[in-house]
Design an enzyme around this catalytic site. Structure first.
Site, short mmCIF file in Angstrom:
data_model
loop_
_atom_site.label_atom_id
_atom_site.label_comp_id
_atom_site.label_asym_id
_atom_site.label_seq_id
_atom_site.Cartn_x
_atom_site.Cartn_y
_atom_site.Cartn_z
N TYR A 250 -1.68 -0.04 10.65
CA TYR A 250 -1.93 -0.71 9.36
C TYR A 250 -0.72 -0.56 8.45
O TYR A 250 -0.23 -1.53 7.87
CB TYR A 250 -3.17 -0.08 8.69
CG TYR A 250 -3.35 -0.45 7.23
CD1 TYR A 250 -3.88 -1.68 6.86
CD2 TYR A 250 -2.97 0.44 6.22
CE1 TYR A 250 -4.04 -2.01 5.51
CE2 TYR A 250 -3.12 0.13 4.88
CZ TYR A 250 -3.65 -1.11 4.53
OH TYR A 250 -3.80 -1.43 3.20
N SER B 219 0.82 -1.22 0.00
CA SER B 219 0.00 0.00 0.00
C SER B 219 0.84 1.26 0.00
O SER B 219 1.90 1.33 0.64
CB SER B 219 -0.88 -0.02 1.25
OG SER B 219 -1.44 1.25 1.48
N GLU C 135 0.16 3.64 1.72
CA GLU C 135 0.23 4.06 3.12
C GLU C 135 1.62 3.79 3.71
O GLU C 135 2.01 4.43 4.69
CB GLU C 135 -0.82 3.31 3.94
CG GLU C 135 -2.22 3.85 3.80
CD GLU C 135 -2.39 5.25 4.40
OE1 GLU C 135 -2.14 5.41 5.59
OE2 GLU C 135 -2.76 6.17 3.65
P1 NAP Z 1 -11.36 -4.78 1.57
O1 NAP Z 1 -12.50 -4.45 0.65
O2 NAP Z 1 -11.37 -4.27 2.97
O3 NAP Z 1 -11.24 -6.38 1.60
C1 NAP Z 1 -10.43 -7.03 2.53
C2 NAP Z 1 -10.62 -8.51 2.40
O4 NAP Z 1 -9.81 -9.17 3.39
C3 NAP Z 1 -12.07 -8.99 2.65
O5 NAP Z 1 -12.34 -10.06 1.78
C4 NAP Z 1 -12.00 -9.50 4.08
O6 NAP Z 1 -12.98 -10.47 4.40
C5 NAP Z 1 -10.61 -10.13 4.08
N1 NAP Z 1 -10.07 -10.39 5.40
C6 NAP Z 1 -10.09 -9.58 6.48
N2 NAP Z 1 -9.50 -10.19 7.53
C7 NAP Z 1 -9.12 -11.42 7.10
C8 NAP Z 1 -8.51 -12.53 7.72
N3 NAP Z 1 -8.18 -12.51 9.02
N4 NAP Z 1 -8.26 -13.62 6.99
C9 NAP Z 1 -8.61 -13.67 5.67
N5 NAP Z 1 -9.22 -12.65 5.03
C10 NAP Z 1 -9.47 -11.54 5.74
O7 NAP Z 1 -9.98 -4.32 0.92
P2 NAP Z 1 -9.63 -3.96 -0.61
O8 NAP Z 1 -9.86 -2.51 -0.81
O9 NAP Z 1 -10.27 -4.95 -1.49
O10 NAP Z 1 -8.05 -4.16 -0.61
C11 NAP Z 1 -7.46 -5.41 -0.92
C12 NAP Z 1 -6.05 -5.47 -0.36
O11 NAP Z 1 -5.28 -4.40 -0.91
C13 NAP Z 1 -5.95 -5.30 1.15
O12 NAP Z 1 -4.85 -6.05 1.60
C14 NAP Z 1 -5.66 -3.82 1.32
O13 NAP Z 1 -4.99 -3.60 2.55
C15 NAP Z 1 -4.77 -3.58 0.13
N6 NAP Z 1 -4.76 -2.23 -0.44
C16 NAP Z 1 -5.95 -1.61 -0.75
C17 NAP Z 1 -5.91 -0.36 -1.35
C18 NAP Z 1 -7.17 0.34 -1.77
O14 NAP Z 1 -7.11 1.55 -2.03
N7 NAP Z 1 -8.32 -0.36 -1.88
C19 NAP Z 1 -4.68 0.25 -1.63
C20 NAP Z 1 -3.50 -0.42 -1.29
C21 NAP Z 1 -3.56 -1.68 -0.71
P3 NAP Z 1 -14.45 -10.04 4.93
O15 NAP Z 1 -15.26 -9.74 3.70
O16 NAP Z 1 -14.90 -11.26 5.65
O17 NAP Z 1 -14.27 -8.85 5.81
O1 F7E Z 2 -9.16 8.00 3.96
C1 F7E Z 2 -9.70 11.40 5.21
C2 F7E Z 2 -8.75 10.52 5.99
O2 F7E Z 2 -10.13 5.87 4.84
C3 F7E Z 2 -8.67 8.89 2.99
C4 F7E Z 2 -7.30 2.00 2.38
O3 F7E Z 2 -7.81 1.32 1.26
O4 F7E Z 2 -6.09 3.52 0.97
C5 F7E Z 2 -7.06 3.46 2.00
O5 F7E Z 2 -6.62 4.16 3.15
C6 F7E Z 2 -8.46 10.26 3.61
C7 F7E Z 2 -7.69 10.24 4.93
O6 F7E Z 2 -8.44 5.83 2.92
C8 F7E Z 2 -13.01 10.94 6.62
O7 F7E Z 2 -8.26 11.18 7.15
C9 F7E Z 2 -11.73 12.61 6.09
O8 F7E Z 2 -6.74 11.24 4.93
O9 F7E Z 2 -10.70 6.61 2.48
P1 F7E Z 2 -9.71 6.54 3.57
P2 F7E Z 2 -6.91 5.72 3.37
O10 F7E Z 2 -6.72 6.00 4.80
O11 F7E Z 2 -6.14 6.55 2.41
C10 F7E Z 2 -4.80 2.96 1.31
C11 F7E Z 2 -3.91 3.07 0.10
C12 F7E Z 2 -4.91 1.59 1.86
O12 F7E Z 2 -4.00 0.78 1.71
C13 F7E Z 2 -6.00 1.34 2.83
O13 F7E Z 2 -6.26 -0.07 2.94
O14 F7E Z 2 -9.75 10.80 3.93
N1 F7E Z 2 -11.06 11.47 5.77
N2 F7E Z 2 -12.92 12.32 6.62
C14 F7E Z 2 -11.82 10.43 6.09
N3 F7E Z 2 -11.63 9.10 5.94
C15 F7E Z 2 -12.61 8.26 6.33
N4 F7E Z 2 -12.45 6.93 6.17
N5 F7E Z 2 -13.79 8.74 6.88
C16 F7E Z 2 -14.03 10.06 7.05
O15 F7E Z 2 -15.09 10.47 7.54
#
Ligand code: NAP
Ligand code: F7E
Length: 338
Positions: A158, A135, A137
């Site tokens: 995280y 990520s 992050e």
């Molecule tokens: P998501 O929608 O939150 O999906 C997470 C998945 O992980 C769900 O299927 C969840 O199952 C499963 N999971 C949670 N805890 C688990 C456990 N203990 N054992 C096995 N599976 C588990 O996340 P996403 O947005 O699809 O992201 C996919 C991956 O990319 C994650 O690793 C995330 O951290 C990473 N990532 C995401 C982003 C982004 O912007 N979306 C960016 C960079 C990296 P349940 O449905 O049962 O909760």
């Molecule tokens: O926050 C601000 C918050 O929770 C984005 C995950 O997929 O991307 C995701 O992480 C921004 C932050 O995503 C609210 O403070 C303001 O600055 O949508 P987010 P994230 O934290 O960037 C990375 C790449 C991952 O890997 C992660 O798994 O938005 N913000 N107000 C808020 N965020 C949330 N959630 N809720 C608010 O009300």
């Protein structure tokens, strides 16, 4: 020969797009699903296949990244050519409330899976290619633009757990000659995005506001900037990484960044409304440490994988708003029908 893939996190946003993509490519797809008292497979309903049907190519298995023995068993049953580790407690704010659980799933979970794959490869003699969902992050406080050479400075439990998983993956590649890749993906969104991430929280609220179901939206920091892309584009990059001659790590990003405030402006403009009339500040959505600005440089992925994003920011926002307007419309009908 048609290939077989195993996906952890198949019920999540990315898992569902990746499963769809791999099925289209002719793969047999196995997915690990956590047992829960309600169904968690809603994002897979449209591609679900009854395993009793001849020709079924999608199979779900109960399992958990916390359970190493179960991972060994699913690997033996599914016998994959490729493993995509997408499972995670993926919410940054929640990771401050559940740091130990997050570390166990995200960091040690990745290590458990790498160990299970190493053992499986030794037993079967067959190579298994591994993708780790890293990520942006991980860059945290490091100034943009971020590339594969940018140092990590994680700002949440995280992000720190993702850094550990990144280095476990590099270490298994270097120590055991495993075909293991890290994708360093910047934020990617879609109509299937979890409803507590800020983009979906905004578009979901907008759909309800338009249909008279909600009149306020509470948010935290509007100044944070993110490089937001479309999840459907990003799963293609994951797959491309595992099709190369050698394993490597790649940044996947659009190369543009926008503030949360700009996302609000863009989304409310679709329905000709002013976000200032609806949005209120709530400090509960602030984080103990914030990530101010993520803006990726994906030149390496573009040159070596031939990958590029196809959906831009404006089209992404419009896609999410249209979807959630329709959800709001259906919710309104149900509410009116009592
Ligand atoms: P998501 O929608 O939150 O999906 C997470 C998945 O992980 C769900 O299927 C969840 O199952 C499963 N999971 C949670 N805890 C688990 C456990 N203990 N054992 C096995 N599976 C588990 O996340 P996403 O947005 O699809 O992201 C996919 C991956 O990319 C994650 O690793 C995330 O951290 C990473 N990532 C995401 C982003 C982004 O912007 N979306 C960016 C960079 C990296 P349940 O449905 O049962 O909760
Ligand atoms: O926050 C601000 C918050 O929770 C984005 C995950 O997929 O991307 C995701 O992480 C921004 C932050 O995503 C609210 O403070 C303001 O600055 O949508 P987010 P994230 O934290 O960037 C990375 C790449 C991952 O890997 C992660 O798994 O938005 N913000 N107000 C808020 N965020 C949330 N959630 N809720 C608010 O009300």
């Amino acid at each position: 020969m048609p290939k077989t893939a195993l996906i952890t996190g198949i019920t999540g946003q990315d898992g569902s797009y990746l499963a769809e993509f791999l099925l289209r490519e002719g793969y047999t797809v196995h997915g690990i699903v956590r047992r829960s008292s309600t169904f968690s497979t809603e994002r897979l309903d449209h591609i679900y296949q009854d395993p009793h049907d001849a020709g079924a190519r999608l199979f779900l298995h109960y399992g958990d990244l916390l359970d190493g023995n179960g991972l060994n068993q699913v690997l033996a049953t599914s016998d994959p050519d490729e493993v995509y580790n997408l499972g995670a407690q993926s919410h940054v704010r929640v990771s401050f409330d559940q740091p130990l659980f997050t570390a166990d799933v995200v960091a040690t979970g990745c290590l458990r899976l790498l160990e299970a794959i190493r053992n499986r490869q030794q037993a079967s003699g067959k190579q298994i290619r591994f993708y780790q969902a890293g990520s942006s992050e991980m860059y945290g406080a490091t100034a943009p633009p971020q590339t594969e050479a940018t140092p990590f400075h994680p700002r949440s439990p995280y992000a720190a757990a993702k850094v550990a998983a990144h280095w476990y993956t590099v270490n298994y590649r270097e120590s055991y000659d495993m075909f293991a890749c890290n994708g360093i993906l910047f934020n990617h969104e879609s109509p299937r995005r979890g409803e507590t991430f800020v983009t979906r929280k905004i578009t979901r609220a907008l759909g309800r506001i338009v249909h008279g179901l909600q009149d306020k939206l509470f948010l935290g920091n509007l100044d944070a900037k993110r490089d937001w892309g479309f999840a459907g584009d990003y799963v293609r990059a994951m797959w491309l990484m595992l099709q190369q001659d050698a394993p490597d790590d790649y940044v996947v990003a659009t190369g543009t960044s926008w503030s949360v405030r700009e996302f609000l402006e863009q989304a409310f403009a679709v329905v000709d409304k002013s976000w200032q009339d609806y949005v209120e500040f709530d400090p509960r959505y602030l984080r103990p440490a914030e990530v101010d600005h993520l803006h990726g440089d994906s030149s390496k992925a573009q040159q070596q994988l031939g990958w590029k994003p196809e959906v831009d920011f404006k089209a992404l926002v419009a896609m999410m708003v249209e979807h959630d307007l329709e959800m709001g419309r259906k919710e309104r009908i149900l509410a009116d029908a009592g």
